[in-house]
Design a protein around this motif. Structure first.
Motif, PDB file in Angstrom:
ATOM      1  N   SER A  52      -6.798  -8.146   3.203  1.00 41.70           N
ATOM      2  CA  SER A  52      -7.682  -7.189   3.324  1.00 41.70           C
ATOM      3  C   SER A  52      -7.473  -5.792   2.762  1.00 41.70           C
ATOM      4  CB  SER A  52      -7.623  -6.885   5.127  1.00 41.70           C
ATOM      5  OG  SER A  52      -6.894  -6.274   5.605  1.00 41.70           O
ATOM      6  N   ALA A  53      -8.289  -5.098   2.851  1.00 39.57           N
ATOM      7  CA  ALA A  53      -8.108  -3.671   2.089  1.00 39.57           C
ATOM      8  C   ALA A  53      -6.942  -2.884   2.771  1.00 39.57           C
ATOM      9  CB  ALA A  53      -9.304  -2.626   2.305  1.00 39.57           C
ATOM     10  N   TYR A  54      -6.842  -3.299   4.386  1.00 40.74           N
ATOM     11  CA  TYR A  54      -5.668  -2.817   4.920  1.00 40.74           C
ATOM     12  C   TYR A  54      -4.292  -2.506   4.337  1.00 40.74           C
ATOM     13  CZ  TYR A  54      -2.037  -2.486   8.533  1.00 40.74           C
ATOM     14  OH  TYR A  54      -1.030  -1.994   9.245  1.00 40.74           O
ATOM     15  N   ASP A  55      -3.912  -3.526   3.351  1.00 40.97           N
ATOM     16  CA  ASP A  55      -2.694  -3.807   2.861  1.00 40.97           C
ATOM     17  C   ASP A  55      -2.655  -3.806   1.351  1.00 40.97           C
ATOM     18  OD1 ASP A  55      -2.102  -6.869   4.706  1.00 40.97           O
ATOM     19  OD2 ASP A  55      -3.573  -6.307   3.139  1.00 40.97           O
ATOM     20  N   GLN A  56      -3.789  -3.748   0.806  1.00 41.84           N
ATOM     21  CA  GLN A  56      -3.998  -3.854  -0.825  1.00 41.84           C
ATOM     22  C   GLN A  56      -3.120  -2.767  -1.554  1.00 41.84           C
ATOM     23  OE1 GLN A  56      -5.122  -6.120  -2.864  1.00 41.84           O
ATOM     24  NE2 GLN A  56      -6.256  -7.233  -0.973  1.00 41.84           N
ATOM     25  N   LYS A  57      -2.506  -1.513  -1.047  1.00 41.15           N
ATOM     26  CA  LYS A  57      -1.756  -0.584  -1.714  1.00 41.15           C
ATOM     27  C   LYS A  57      -0.444  -0.947  -1.223  1.00 41.15           C
ATOM     28  CE  LYS A  57      -5.388   3.125  -0.967  1.00 41.15           C
ATOM     29  NZ  LYS A  57      -5.338   4.320  -0.478  1.00 41.15           N
ATOM     30  N   ASP A  58       0.175  -1.754  -0.662  1.00 41.15           N
ATOM     31  CA  ASP A  58       1.779  -2.163  -0.402  1.00 41.15           C
ATOM     32  C   ASP A  58       2.062  -2.735  -1.843  1.00 41.15           C
ATOM     33  OD1 ASP A  58       3.807  -2.476   1.714  1.00 41.15           O
ATOM     34  OD2 ASP A  58       3.693  -4.251   0.631  1.00 41.15           O
ATOM     35  N   SER A  59       3.322  -2.367  -2.222  1.00 47.29           N
ATOM     36  CA  SER A  59       3.853  -2.922  -3.250  1.00 47.29           C
ATOM     37  C   SER A  59       3.992  -4.607  -3.187  1.00 47.29           C
ATOM     38  CB  SER A  59       5.055  -2.213  -3.618  1.00 47.29           C
ATOM     39  OG  SER A  59       6.084  -2.309  -2.500  1.00 47.29           O
ATOM     40  N   PHE A  60       4.393  -5.099  -2.095  1.00 46.35           N
ATOM     41  CA  PHE A  60       4.590  -6.236  -1.589  1.00 46.35           C
ATOM     42  C   PHE A  60       3.282  -7.142  -1.893  1.00 46.35           C
ATOM     43  CE2 PHE A  60       8.804  -6.695   0.875  1.00 46.35           C
ATOM     44  CZ  PHE A  60       9.261  -5.868   0.027  1.00 46.35           C
ATOM     45  N   THR A  61       2.288  -6.558  -1.282  1.00 47.66           N
ATOM     46  CA  THR A  61       0.929  -7.333  -1.838  1.00 47.66           C
ATOM     47  C   THR A  61       0.447  -7.227  -3.256  1.00 47.66           C
ATOM     48  OG1 THR A  61       0.321  -6.386   0.387  1.00 47.66           O
ATOM     49  CG2 THR A  61      -1.500  -7.163  -0.850  1.00 47.66           C
ATOM     50  N   LYS A  62       0.811  -6.131  -3.691  1.00 49.58           N
ATOM     51  CA  LYS A  62       0.326  -6.025  -4.919  1.00 49.58           C
ATOM     52  C   LYS A  62       1.017  -7.075  -5.962  1.00 49.58           C
ATOM     53  CE  LYS A  62      -0.896  -1.183  -5.325  1.00 49.58           C
ATOM     54  NZ  LYS A  62      -0.380   0.080  -5.693  1.00 49.58           N
ATOM     55  N   SER A  63       2.311  -7.466  -5.640  1.00 50.26           N
ATOM     56  CA  SER A  63       3.234  -8.438  -6.368  1.00 50.26           C
ATOM     57  C   SER A  63       2.654  -9.840  -6.423  1.00 50.26           C
ATOM     58  CB  SER A  63       4.552  -8.349  -5.931  1.00 50.26           C
ATOM     59  OG  SER A  63       4.769  -9.032  -4.720  1.00 50.26           O
ATOM     60  N   MET A  64       1.916  -9.884  -5.286  1.00 45.26           N
ATOM     61  CA  MET A  64       1.272 -11.336  -5.147  1.00 45.26           C
ATOM     62  C   MET A  64       0.264 -11.495  -6.421  1.00 45.26           C
ATOM     63  SD  MET A  64       2.641 -12.461  -2.534  1.00 45.26           S
ATOM     64  CE  MET A  64       1.406 -14.071  -2.493  1.00 45.26           C
ATOM     65  N   ASN A  65      -0.433 -10.609  -7.009  1.00 42.89           N
ATOM     66  CA  ASN A  65      -1.256 -10.668  -8.096  1.00 42.89           C
ATOM     67  C   ASN A  65      -0.592 -10.796  -9.285  1.00 42.89           C
ATOM     68  OD1 ASN A  65      -3.669 -10.952  -6.773  1.00 42.89           O
ATOM     69  ND2 ASN A  65      -3.892  -8.763  -6.524  1.00 42.89           N
ATOM     70  N   GLU A  66       0.666 -10.746  -9.510  1.00 51.61           N
ATOM     71  CA  GLU A  66       1.437 -10.895 -10.554  1.00 51.61           C
ATOM     72  C   GLU A  66       1.709 -12.276 -11.168  1.00 51.61           C
ATOM     73  OE1 GLU A  66       5.325  -8.993 -10.106  1.00 51.61           O
ATOM     74  OE2 GLU A  66       4.254  -6.964 -10.080  1.00 51.61           O
ATOM     75  N   GLY A  67       1.214 -13.266 -10.206  1.00 52.27           N
ATOM     76  CA  GLY A  67       1.481 -14.591 -10.643  1.00 52.27           C
ATOM     77  C   GLY A  67       0.492 -15.484 -11.523  1.00 52.27           C
ATOM     78  N   PRO A  68      -0.931 -14.929 -11.614  1.00 51.70           N
ATOM     79  CA  PRO A  68      -1.810 -15.890 -12.253  1.00 51.70           C
ATOM     80  C   PRO A  68      -1.299 -16.354 -13.690  1.00 51.70           C
ATOM     81  CG  PRO A  68      -3.040 -14.678 -11.010  1.00 51.70           C
ATOM     82  CD  PRO A  68      -1.610 -14.352 -10.699  1.00 51.70           C
ATOM     83  N   LYS A  69      -0.742 -15.368 -14.418  1.00 46.21           N
ATOM     84  CA  LYS A  69      -0.288 -15.271 -15.897  1.00 46.21           C
ATOM     85  C   LYS A  69       1.166 -15.881 -15.879  1.00 46.21           C
ATOM     86  CE  LYS A  69       1.708 -10.782 -15.828  1.00 46.21           C
ATOM     87  NZ  LYS A  69       1.266 -10.487 -14.608  1.00 46.21           N
TER      88      LYS A  69
END
Length: 584
Positions: free
Chosen positions: A187-204
């Motif tokens: 959710s938007a609650y934890d989108q700013k957390d660096s661990f959450t952001k790292s989840m999006n580094e995966g598609p590529k």
């Protein structure tokens, strides 16, 4: 005697992580709750624990680390593999039930259904360490980023991280081939957390573990954490991230993934090992700095270890090797092969997975006592170190952590021992590599489902003195091999530490079943190392002066202090300063 201890491999927050599912980053759990010992058992389980479930006693709660004097340790992250979540058998049923209350069924269900990635689970456990270190100044995560050493730290407990198995870096949902586990689930609650952001580094990234490793190490660096070593594989074959054939090490649970597959390091595994040594991270100034991660021999099958040594030689890799939580077979590789009981070899087929069951003659450590329980022997499973492995670690200026799992150390109850625990399994390809003179087609073939459920050796009441003696025999063998076969000028006593594996599925020593009582291990080393040295020499020969040196109390105390703390402190300090190695 000592007030400080080192643990090369333990899991202080694993049980805290696995007993309560949280959907978001960062964790909302209170620090005091994360640091406390966990109560895993109910009244009935307490009674059963004496004969079946005393693996639940293995704990390394952060509060107990501080109280017991553990000042320095490596916290291993080893998240729930599919084989554990999908396993069968009596022990698996108890582990997943409310009988002992050890696990949150949510994690089991998500892994079985492929609703989560190994990477996200690993980050969620790591998040607990981040939370504790931010809120409690007594607990600190060490990092090369700050150019610090242990001497600079005012914390009572200093931690580094390790990953136990490359599956931890796999970012696709478990069992999926294209479905990435992205931050979109949050959710938007934890989108700013660096661990959450790292989840999006995966598609590529897809399933490439090298790029995943690079991004994960940068994440650690940016969060003031660091990784000392990496265990390339763990206890199961993970086809999505197949880097090496693992060593068999799990009889408590039944699942095809526990049985080894393949034939040593894969091409991707070699690429991954090279990447560990070549890691470059970006600092605050935007500069690229060298930040290698060491390779851990534990859990690699014998052929995988042999491939690793050749690969290091071919690529001139000189970083230290570590063996974080092990025992020894007592044999060189060639001796081990000669000790195969050929009539015991069988091919088993379990849900389509073919493995060869083998059994070795156990090498005697020595004798102590009288009547029953006087014979000691090493555990010859190939997940343990051969003499050749010990030499490779010493030649690399590395460090060996001796496990406190008495099964790994070779403990056997002489009354009522079930010999079914004597055998292990290797892949058919590895069997052909190690025993080319035996034709697989001539071996009997059986289905693993036909094997009776066997009681493990930990069901048998033990004599407490036998546990620390097993530990001492393993140490004496390492030192003997070091003196006889190790590189000239290397003191093997400087390369041994404790790698407890607390909070893992181990059978801990009766004398110190959790980390708060680790000082009892120290006292038992002072008591039993001289006995073990004499009994080992009487049985096997070797280095005569060892038994005489250890009769000198001042010398003995200095050796025990090295094993319990000083060797680990020196090794970590050298690594933090960019000078990896165990020597003084």
């Amino acid at each position: 005697m000592s007030t400080q201890f080192f643990d090369f491999h333990f899991h202080p927050l694993f049980k805290k992580f696995i007993t309560q599912y949280e959907a978001h980053f960062p964790t909302q759990r209170k620090t005091y709750e994360l640091e406390a010992r966990i109560e895993l058992k109910n009244f009935i389980a307490d009674k059963v624990d004496d004969w079946f479930l005393h693996i639940l006693q293995s704990q390394s709660a952060l509060n107990d680390c501080v109280r017991g004097g553990t000042k320095l340790g490596v916290a291993a992250l080893a998240n729930l593999e599919f084989g554990f979540a999908d396993s069968k058998g009596m022990f698996a049923s108890i582990l997943k039930s409310n009988f002992t209350k050890p696990m949150d069924r949510k994690y089991f269900d998500m892994v079985q259904k492929g609703e989560i990635s190994y990477y996200r689970m690993m980050l969620k456990e790591l998040d607990l360490y981040r939370a504790v270190s931010k809120q409690n100044p007594e607990i600190q995560m060490l990092t090369r980023k700050k150019h610090q050493t242990i001497y600079d730290s005012k914390a009572k407990l200093n931690l580094l991280v390790s990953l136990e198995g490359a599956h931890n870096l796999f970012r696709l949902k478990i069992g999926q081939t294209i479905q990435h586990d992205s931050a979109a689930v949050f959710s938007a609650y934890d989108q700013k957390d660096s661990f959450t952001k790292s989840m999006n580094e995966g598609p590529k990234i897809g399933i490439n573990p090298v790029q995943s490793l690079q991004n994960f190490m940068q994440l650690l660096w940016d969060n003031d954490m660091d990784m000392l070593y990496m265990t390339v594989t763990h206890l199961t074959h993970v086809s999505e991230q197949n880097l090496a054939t693992h060593g068999f090490g799990m009889k408590m649970l039944k699942h095809p993934s526990f049985y080894p597959a393949g034939n040593g390091l894969t091409s991707l595994g070699k690429e991954f090992i090279k990447a560990l040594g070549d890691l470059k991270l970006t600092n605050e100034k935007g500069e690229k700095i060298s930040a290698p991660v060491l390779v851990d021999l534990k859990h690699l099958g014998l052929k995988s270890r042999q491939d690793l040594y050749q690969f290091r030689k071919d690529n001139k890799i000189e970083l230290p090797l570590v063996a974080s939580h092990i025992g020894v077979t007592g044999y060189s590789t060639n001796e081990w092969k000669q000790e195969l009981k050929p009539n015991s070899a069988k091919i088993y087929n379990y849900q389509g997975v073919r493995s060869v069951e083998i059994e070795m003659e156990r090498k005697s450590c020595g004798k102590w006592g009288s009547f029953v329980n006087q014979n000691f022997s090493f555990n010859p499973w190939s997940i343990n170190l051969m003499d050749d492995d010990i030499v490779k670690v010493l030649e690399s200026n590395g460090l060996i952590g001796v496990s406190l799992d008495v099964r790994i150390l070779g403990f056997q109850a002489q009354i009522g021992l079930n010999t079914g625990d004597a055998s292990e399994y290797i892949s058919t390809a590895d069997f052909q590599t190690h025993f080319p003179h035996i034709n697989l087609q001539n071996l009997p073939v059986e289905k693993l489902e036909t094997m009776a459920i066997q009681e493990e050796s930990w069901l048998i009441p033990t004599k407490e003195d036998r546990h620390p003696l097993c530990f001492c025999f393993n140490i004496i063998h390492i030192v003997t091999v070091g003196y006889l076969r190790g590189p000239e000028g290397i003191n093997p006593w400087n390369h041994i530490s404790v790698g407890s594996d607390y909070d893992g599925l181990i059978e801990p020593m009766k004398i110190c079943h959790n980390i708060q009582s680790i000082d009892d291990l120290e006292y038992n080393l002072l008591k039993w190392l001289p006995t073990a040295a004499k009994a080992y020499y009487d049985e096997n020969g070797g280095v005569e002066f060892l038994q005489h040196e250890l009769k000198n109390l001042t010398y003995l105390k200095s050796i025990v202090k090295k094993i319990m703390y000083e060797n680990g402190e020196r090794f970590v300090n050298n690594w933090l300063k960019g000078q990896p190695g165990a020597s003084e």
